[in-house]
Design a protein around this motif. Sequence first.
Motif, mmCIF file in Angstrom:
data_model
loop_
_atom_site.group_PDB
_atom_site.id
_atom_site.type_symbol
_atom_site.label_atom_id
_atom_site.label_comp_id
_atom_site.label_asym_id
_atom_site.label_seq_id
_atom_site.Cartn_x
_atom_site.Cartn_y
_atom_site.Cartn_z
ATOM 1 N N GLU A 1 0.833 -1.206 0.000
ATOM 2 C CA GLU A 1 0.000 0.000 0.000
ATOM 3 C C GLU A 1 0.872 1.262 0.000
ATOM 4 O O GLU A 1 0.601 2.221 -0.735
ATOM 5 C CB GLU A 1 -0.931 -0.009 1.221
ATOM 6 C CG GLU A 1 -1.896 1.150 1.251
ATOM 7 C CD GLU A 1 -2.817 1.110 2.458
ATOM 8 O OE1 GLU A 1 -3.693 1.977 2.527
ATOM 9 O OE2 GLU A 1 -2.679 0.223 3.328
ATOM 10 N N GLU A 2 1.926 1.268 0.823
ATOM 11 C CA GLU A 2 2.829 2.420 0.847
ATOM 12 C C GLU A 2 3.528 2.578 -0.505
ATOM 13 O O GLU A 2 3.639 3.689 -1.029
ATOM 14 C CB GLU A 2 3.866 2.276 1.966
ATOM 15 C CG GLU A 2 4.805 3.465 2.054
ATOM 16 C CD GLU A 2 5.851 3.349 3.148
ATOM 17 O OE1 GLU A 2 6.702 4.256 3.227
ATOM 18 O OE2 GLU A 2 5.839 2.369 3.919
ATOM 19 N N GLU A 3 3.970 1.477 -1.089
ATOM 20 C CA GLU A 3 4.628 1.521 -2.406
ATOM 21 C C GLU A 3 3.684 2.107 -3.459
ATOM 22 O O GLU A 3 4.111 2.901 -4.312
ATOM 23 C CB GLU A 3 5.084 0.125 -2.830
ATOM 24 C CG GLU A 3 6.226 -0.438 -2.013
ATOM 25 C CD GLU A 3 7.568 0.199 -2.329
ATOM 26 O OE1 GLU A 3 7.685 0.945 -3.328
ATOM 27 O OE2 GLU A 3 8.510 -0.037 -1.561
ATOM 28 N N ASP A 4 2.408 1.739 -3.404
ATOM 29 C CA ASP A 4 1.433 2.273 -4.356
ATOM 30 C C ASP A 4 1.304 3.791 -4.218
ATOM 31 O O ASP A 4 1.212 4.508 -5.215
ATOM 32 C CB ASP A 4 0.062 1.621 -4.163
ATOM 33 C CG ASP A 4 0.024 0.176 -4.625
ATOM 34 O OD1 ASP A 4 0.954 -0.252 -5.355
ATOM 35 O OD2 ASP A 4 -0.927 -0.534 -4.247
ATOM 36 N N LEU A 5 1.287 4.293 -2.984
ATOM 37 C CA LEU A 5 1.196 5.739 -2.769
ATOM 38 C C LEU A 5 2.474 6.443 -3.203
ATOM 39 O O LEU A 5 2.425 7.559 -3.731
ATOM 40 C CB LEU A 5 0.868 6.043 -1.308
ATOM 41 C CG LEU A 5 -0.561 5.721 -0.901
ATOM 42 C CD1 LEU A 5 -0.733 5.808 0.608
ATOM 43 C CD2 LEU A 5 -1.545 6.632 -1.609
ATOM 44 N N LEU A 6 3.614 5.802 -2.991
ATOM 45 C CA LEU A 6 4.876 6.410 -3.420
ATOM 46 C C LEU A 6 4.948 6.531 -4.942
ATOM 47 O O LEU A 6 5.621 7.429 -5.464
ATOM 48 C CB LEU A 6 6.065 5.609 -2.875
ATOM 49 C CG LEU A 6 6.322 5.796 -1.385
ATOM 50 C CD1 LEU A 6 7.311 4.753 -0.876
ATOM 51 C CD2 LEU A 6 6.823 7.206 -1.091
ATOM 52 N N ASP A 7 4.242 5.657 -5.637
ATOM 53 C CA ASP A 7 4.178 5.768 -7.093
ATOM 54 C C ASP A 7 3.539 7.085 -7.524
ATOM 55 O O ASP A 7 3.775 7.557 -8.642
ATOM 56 C CB ASP A 7 3.386 4.604 -7.698
ATOM 57 C CG ASP A 7 4.150 3.290 -7.666
ATOM 58 O OD1 ASP A 7 5.385 3.310 -7.512
ATOM 59 O OD2 ASP A 7 3.497 2.234 -7.790
ATOM 60 N N LEU A 8 2.744 7.688 -6.655
ATOM 61 C CA LEU A 8 2.069 8.951 -6.951
ATOM 62 C C LEU A 8 2.864 10.175 -6.491
ATOM 63 O O LEU A 8 2.498 11.303 -6.818
ATOM 64 C CB LEU A 8 0.692 8.978 -6.273
ATOM 65 C CG LEU A 8 -0.252 7.825 -6.603
ATOM 66 C CD1 LEU A 8 -1.490 7.897 -5.726
ATOM 67 C CD2 LEU A 8 -0.598 7.825 -8.078
ATOM 68 N N ALA A 9 3.911 9.957 -5.719
ATOM 69 C CA ALA A 9 4.681 11.054 -5.122
ATOM 70 C C ALA A 9 5.609 11.701 -6.151
ATOM 71 O O ALA A 9 6.265 11.008 -6.934
ATOM 72 C CB ALA A 9 5.497 10.541 -3.940
ATOM 73 N N ALA A 10 5.663 13.020 -6.111
ATOM 74 C CA ALA A 10 6.591 13.748 -6.979
ATOM 75 C C ALA A 10 8.019 13.536 -6.484
ATOM 76 O O ALA A 10 8.263 13.494 -5.279
ATOM 77 C CB ALA A 10 6.257 15.232 -6.960
ATOM 78 N N HIS A 11 8.935 13.375 -7.391
ATOM 79 C CA HIS A 11 10.365 13.251 -7.093
ATOM 80 C C HIS A 11 10.702 11.995 -6.288
ATOM 81 O O HIS A 11 11.667 11.992 -5.522
ATOM 82 C CB HIS A 11 10.897 14.491 -6.364
ATOM 83 C CG HIS A 11 10.547 15.777 -7.039
ATOM 84 N ND1 HIS A 11 11.157 16.194 -8.196
ATOM 85 C CD2 HIS A 11 9.628 16.736 -6.737
ATOM 86 C CE1 HIS A 11 10.637 17.347 -8.571
ATOM 87 N NE2 HIS A 11 9.704 17.696 -7.710
#
Length: 111
Positions: A67-77
């Motif tokens: 779940e955290e990895e999925d959200l990091l896919d949306l993070a800028a930079h």
Amino acid sequence: MTLVRFFRADGTLDKEVEAETGQRLLDVAWAAREPLEGACEGVMACSTCHVVVASEDFAKLPAATEEEEDLLDLAAHATRTSRLACQIILTDDLESLDVRIPAGSTNWMGR
């Protein structure tokens, strides 16, 4: 206690703070007035508390959940050593932790 070093996006040291065992990195960042929003209040529903962990410290942290990895896919930079600050809990065996605040990070919530 963990010595947390916050670095600016350009790699220069912003500040060092001592944090208690059991604290979330997001709470430490808010107390230190770092520009991490944490819009979801740390319930892992956004990526506004994204930080880049120093590679030597990244290996000391528990692996990110899917779940955290999925959200990091949306993070800028985002980078290979990116994490959400709301998911990093400081432990006794973590003597220090170096994190970089990504470019463009802003705390619109004013914490």
